[in-house]
Design a protein around this motif. Structure first.
Motif, PDB file in Angstrom:
ATOM      1  N   CYS A 102      26.038 -15.739 -71.551  1.00 34.12           N
ATOM      2  CA  CYS A 102      26.617 -15.370 -70.262  1.00 34.12           C
ATOM      3  C   CYS A 102      26.661 -16.624 -69.395  1.00 34.12           C
ATOM      4  N   ARG A 103      27.864 -17.088 -69.148  1.00 37.55           N
ATOM      5  CA  ARG A 103      28.046 -18.317 -68.371  1.00 37.55           C
ATOM      6  C   ARG A 103      28.544 -17.975 -66.976  1.00 37.55           C
ATOM      7  N   PRO A 104      28.136 -18.756 -65.962  1.00 41.05           N
ATOM      8  CA  PRO A 104      28.479 -18.414 -64.574  1.00 41.05           C
ATOM      9  C   PRO A 104      29.946 -18.634 -64.238  1.00 41.05           C
ATOM     10  N   CYS A 105      30.443 -17.740 -63.389  1.00 39.85           N
ATOM     11  CA  CYS A 105      31.765 -17.893 -62.800  1.00 39.85           C
ATOM     12  C   CYS A 105      31.645 -18.915 -61.664  1.00 39.85           C
ATOM     13  N   ALA A 106      32.753 -19.171 -60.980  1.00 42.94           N
ATOM     14  CA  ALA A 106      32.739 -20.059 -59.811  1.00 42.94           C
ATOM     15  C   ALA A 106      31.823 -19.467 -58.736  1.00 42.94           C
ATOM     16  N   SER A 107      31.341 -20.294 -57.866  1.00 40.87           N
ATOM     17  CA  SER A 107      30.488 -19.849 -56.763  1.00 40.87           C
ATOM     18  C   SER A 107      31.225 -18.813 -55.913  1.00 40.87           C
ATOM     19  N   GLY A 108      30.539 -17.739 -55.553  1.00 43.87           N
ATOM     20  CA  GLY A 108      31.142 -16.689 -54.722  1.00 43.87           C
ATOM     21  C   GLY A 108      32.065 -15.757 -55.477  1.00 43.87           C
ATOM     22  N   CYS A 109      31.989 -15.762 -56.799  1.00 46.94           N
ATOM     23  CA  CYS A 109      32.896 -14.976 -57.633  1.00 46.94           C
ATOM     24  C   CYS A 109      32.132 -13.902 -58.408  1.00 46.94           C
ATOM     25  N   ASN A 110      32.739 -12.714 -58.493  1.00 39.64           N
ATOM     26  CA  ASN A 110      32.150 -11.611 -59.263  1.00 39.64           C
ATOM     27  C   ASN A 110      32.746 -11.469 -60.651  1.00 39.64           C
ATOM     28  N   ALA A 111      33.965 -11.991 -60.872  1.00 44.87           N
ATOM     29  CA  ALA A 111      34.649 -11.760 -62.147  1.00 44.87           C
ATOM     30  C   ALA A 111      35.453 -12.982 -62.580  1.00 44.87           C
ATOM     31  N   CYS A 112      35.210 -13.412 -63.813  1.00 44.21           N
ATOM     32  CA  CYS A 112      35.987 -14.529 -64.371  1.00 44.21           C
ATOM     33  C   CYS A 112      36.289 -14.288 -65.844  1.00 44.21           C
ATOM     34  N   ASP A 113      36.486 -13.022 -66.218  1.00 45.47           N
ATOM     35  CA  ASP A 113      36.767 -12.676 -67.616  1.00 45.47           C
ATOM     36  C   ASP A 113      38.046 -13.342 -68.118  1.00 45.47           C
ATOM     37  N   ARG A 114      39.066 -13.409 -67.282  1.00 45.46           N
ATOM     38  CA  ARG A 114      40.340 -14.041 -67.678  1.00 45.46           C
ATOM     39  C   ARG A 114      40.316 -15.542 -67.427  1.00 45.46           C
ATOM     40  N   ALA A 115      39.749 -15.970 -66.305  1.00 44.90           N
ATOM     41  CA  ALA A 115      39.774 -17.388 -65.913  1.00 44.90           C
ATOM     42  C   ALA A 115      38.766 -18.236 -66.681  1.00 44.90           C
ATOM     43  N   GLY A 116      37.644 -17.642 -67.067  1.00 42.80           N
ATOM     44  CA  GLY A 116      36.626 -18.369 -67.816  1.00 42.80           C
ATOM     45  C   GLY A 116      35.516 -18.913 -66.938  1.00 42.80           C
ATOM     46  N   PRO A 117      34.460 -19.446 -67.557  1.00 38.65           N
ATOM     47  CA  PRO A 117      33.304 -19.935 -66.809  1.00 38.65           C
ATOM     48  C   PRO A 117      33.683 -21.054 -65.831  1.00 38.65           C
ATOM     49  N   GLY A 118      33.058 -21.017 -64.650  1.00 38.41           N
ATOM     50  CA  GLY A 118      33.322 -22.029 -63.634  1.00 38.41           C
ATOM     51  C   GLY A 118      34.561 -21.759 -62.816  1.00 38.41           C
ATOM     52  N   PHE A 119      35.294 -20.677 -63.129  1.00 42.46           N
ATOM     53  CA  PHE A 119      36.511 -20.305 -62.405  1.00 42.46           C
ATOM     54  C   PHE A 119      36.371 -18.872 -61.911  1.00 42.46           C
ATOM     55  N   CYS A 120      37.418 -18.359 -61.286  1.00 44.69           N
ATOM     56  CA  CYS A 120      37.384 -16.983 -60.793  1.00 44.69           C
ATOM     57  C   CYS A 120      38.729 -16.315 -61.032  1.00 44.69           C
ATOM     58  N   ASP A 121      38.679 -15.046 -61.462  1.00 43.89           N
ATOM     59  CA  ASP A 121      39.905 -14.272 -61.644  1.00 43.89           C
ATOM     60  C   ASP A 121      40.525 -13.959 -60.291  1.00 43.89           C
ATOM     61  N   ASP A 122      41.840 -13.769 -60.279  1.00 40.67           N
ATOM     62  CA  ASP A 122      42.528 -13.332 -59.067  1.00 40.67           C
ATOM     63  C   ASP A 122      41.933 -11.997 -58.637  1.00 40.67           C
ATOM     64  N   GLY A 123      41.478 -11.895 -57.412  1.00 36.91           N
ATOM     65  CA  GLY A 123      40.833 -10.682 -56.910  1.00 36.91           C
ATOM     66  C   GLY A 123      39.364 -10.585 -57.280  1.00 36.91           C
ATOM     67  N   GLY A 124      38.801 -11.638 -57.855  1.00 41.62           N
ATOM     68  CA  GLY A 124      37.417 -11.595 -58.316  1.00 41.62           C
ATOM     69  C   GLY A 124      36.381 -12.111 -57.337  1.00 41.62           C
ATOM     70  N   CYS A 125      36.803 -12.624 -56.190  1.00 41.24           N
ATOM     71  CA  CYS A 125      35.837 -13.150 -55.213  1.00 41.24           C
ATOM     72  C   CYS A 125      35.018 -12.022 -54.587  1.00 41.24           C
ATOM     73  N   ILE A 126      33.797 -12.342 -54.199  1.00 44.76           N
ATOM     74  CA  ILE A 126      32.967 -11.344 -53.525  1.00 44.76           C
ATOM     75  C   ILE A 126      33.560 -11.050 -52.142  1.00 44.76           C
TER      76      ILE A 126
END
Length: 100
Positions: free
Chosen positions: A50-74
């Motif tokens: 389990c690798r972290p998404c970008a800071s302030g992000c809840n979901a990065c399944d499509r974007a990948g670790p270190g990034f954030c999916d569209d609509g995935g920010c907290i």
């Protein structure tokens, strides 16, 4: 059994079940292999880790670790171009989402 302190008066046999613990930040995993199936919010599964998404992000399944999916920010955060980070909205606590 007064000799052993066991509840049964005669010795009994039981199978020992070995269960591996889930990897760090993993919510669901195989009881036998320990392979992760689902990560905590803010993490994405990559090669059984389990690798972290970008800071302030809840979901990065499509974007990948270190990034954030569209609509995935907290809540209260907006996505920076190319999904590299989620930054606080300028509207303060009244703002639920924003474009940055």
């Amino acid at each position: 059994n007064p000799t052993t302190g066991a509840l049964s008066p005669t010795p009994v046999q039981s199978a020992v079940i070995l269960q591996k613990l889930c990897p760090s930040r993993c919510l669901q995993c195989s009881a036998h292999s320990g392979d992760c199936w689902r990560c905590e919010s803010g993490f994405v599964l990559v090669q059984n880790e389990c690798r972290p998404c970008a800071s302030g992000c809840n979901a990065c399944d499509r974007a990948g670790p270190g990034f954030c999916d569209d609509g995935g920010c907290i809540e209260g955060f907006g996505l920076v171009a190319h999904g590299v980070a989620c930054l606080p909205c300028l509207g303060g606590t009244l703002c639920k989402a924003c474009d940055i």
